[in-house]
Design a protein around this motif. Sequence first.
Motif, short mmCIF file in Angstrom:
data_model
loop_
_atom_site.label_atom_id
_atom_site.label_comp_id
_atom_site.label_asym_id
_atom_site.label_seq_id
_atom_site.Cartn_x
_atom_site.Cartn_y
_atom_site.Cartn_z
N LEU A 109 24.61 0.36 20.12
CA LEU A 109 23.58 1.24 20.66
C LEU A 109 23.22 0.84 22.09
O LEU A 109 22.98 -0.33 22.36
N CYS A 110 23.15 1.83 22.97
CA CYS A 110 22.67 1.55 24.32
C CYS A 110 21.25 0.99 24.20
O CYS A 110 20.92 -0.01 24.81
N ALA A 111 20.45 1.67 23.37
CA ALA A 111 19.08 1.19 23.14
C ALA A 111 18.77 1.28 21.65
O ALA A 111 19.03 2.31 21.01
N SER A 290 31.35 3.65 29.15
CA SER A 290 30.23 4.58 28.93
C SER A 290 29.40 4.75 30.18
O SER A 290 29.12 5.88 30.61
N HIS A 291 29.00 3.62 30.78
CA HIS A 291 28.13 3.74 31.95
C HIS A 291 28.89 4.13 33.20
O HIS A 291 28.29 4.58 34.18
N SER A 292 30.20 3.98 33.19
CA SER A 292 30.94 4.43 34.37
C SER A 292 31.23 5.93 34.29
O SER A 292 31.03 6.65 35.26
N VAL A 334 18.08 6.74 24.69
CA VAL A 334 18.69 6.46 25.99
C VAL A 334 20.17 6.80 25.92
O VAL A 334 20.86 6.42 24.97
N ASP A 335 20.65 7.51 26.92
CA ASP A 335 22.10 7.73 27.09
C ASP A 335 22.83 8.37 25.91
O ASP A 335 24.03 8.12 25.72
N GLY A 336 22.14 9.23 25.17
CA GLY A 336 22.79 9.95 24.07
C GLY A 336 24.01 10.75 24.52
O GLY A 336 25.06 10.72 23.87
MN MN Z 1 22.76 3.01 28.93
#
Ligand code: MN
Length: 372
Positions: A109-111, A290-292, A334-336
């Motif tokens: 999980l991102c968050a 994911s974040h890129s 966050v970031d779904g």
């Molecule tokens: Mn994130």
Amino acid sequence: MILVLIPDTRLDSPEYQQLLAHIANFPGITTRVHTEVGAEQTLTELYLIGDTKAIPIDDVRNLPCVDSVVRVSEEYRVLGRHKNDDRSTYFDYNGVRFGQDTLHVFAGLCAVDIEEHVEMMMKVLRDNGQVCTRMGAYKPRTSPYSFQGHGKNCLPYVFEMAGKYGIKVIAMEITHESHLEEIREALRQTGGATGVMLQIGTRNTQNFELLKIVGRQQEFPVLIKRGFGITLDESLNAAEYLASEGNRKVIFGLRGMKTNMGDPHRNFVDFAHVPVVKRLTRMPVCIDPSHSVGTRAGSPDGILDVMHVTAQGIIAGANMVLVDFHPVPCKALVDGPQALQMKELPQFLEDIQIAREAYTKRVALVKRYQEE
Ligand code: MN
Ligand code: PEP
């Protein structure tokens, strides 16, 4: 100059004292000791600090306790890969080995939002043979009104659940030194159910005071992300801050560069730097698809961009993948929109396997041609 000592050299031995006495004769040289307690042996390196140019390498090689000698270049003294430097790139943490030729997936999980989602995530990881994950408790957010993460309140159930499902390492970003003690306390409370890899996020890559504090502890390994708007050299120097303070269990994370040249991706994917970081330093290299990429968009071949760039990083030799998954992405706080779904995990892992095999074959190929 680094003196690599014979494994298991005791610092209270007469031979070691003899070595120190020899070094004391070198004018203007001070020493710093790095000790790494591994599963099988204890490795000690003695750093000679000061102008070592006049010291003949052969003389030092013959001193008591000395196994080998590395003359370091100025850059990235501890983490750098220097000339004739064949020191190991491994470290072990909580039963998991990290190095420049290992590969681990940290899907999670991102968050952290609710306990149920944490459990669903851990279970699917266990069912797919995974022992690492990512779980964000402290979230650095652009807007002060966005969800900031549950912080220490979620740690006990996250750690307990990890223990229950055999998860050994959780990558978790910290944004303040106080989080270190909160993590320690929650691990104590849960009887050391799991391990934590501290994550320094891209917004804190050059938060030097935080780096120094995290570097001074050697209990937790550290994943440091590349800074999104600084040069690679600046980010590698940031990693060196951790090591210069004593913690060499450092993994370097590529997560894309902030520029609209990368549009329509969230950041400009920089995984071409995987082999560069492995050449310049001894750090294992992590990629964060994911974040890129930042979206679930896919190409006409049916493969998501997140999976394409993961394969690109792996085929270039990446050692770790940090990737956002969520049981119900539309409910993620966050970031779904960039998260992969549980049911995509087996495919993702198989795809990684294909890319890893291709990388291994490429390494064998180059060796075969070199031998001819
Ligand atoms: Mn994130
Ligand atoms: C993250 O991994 O949760 C994160 C915020 O990444 P970055 O620091 O790379 O933006």
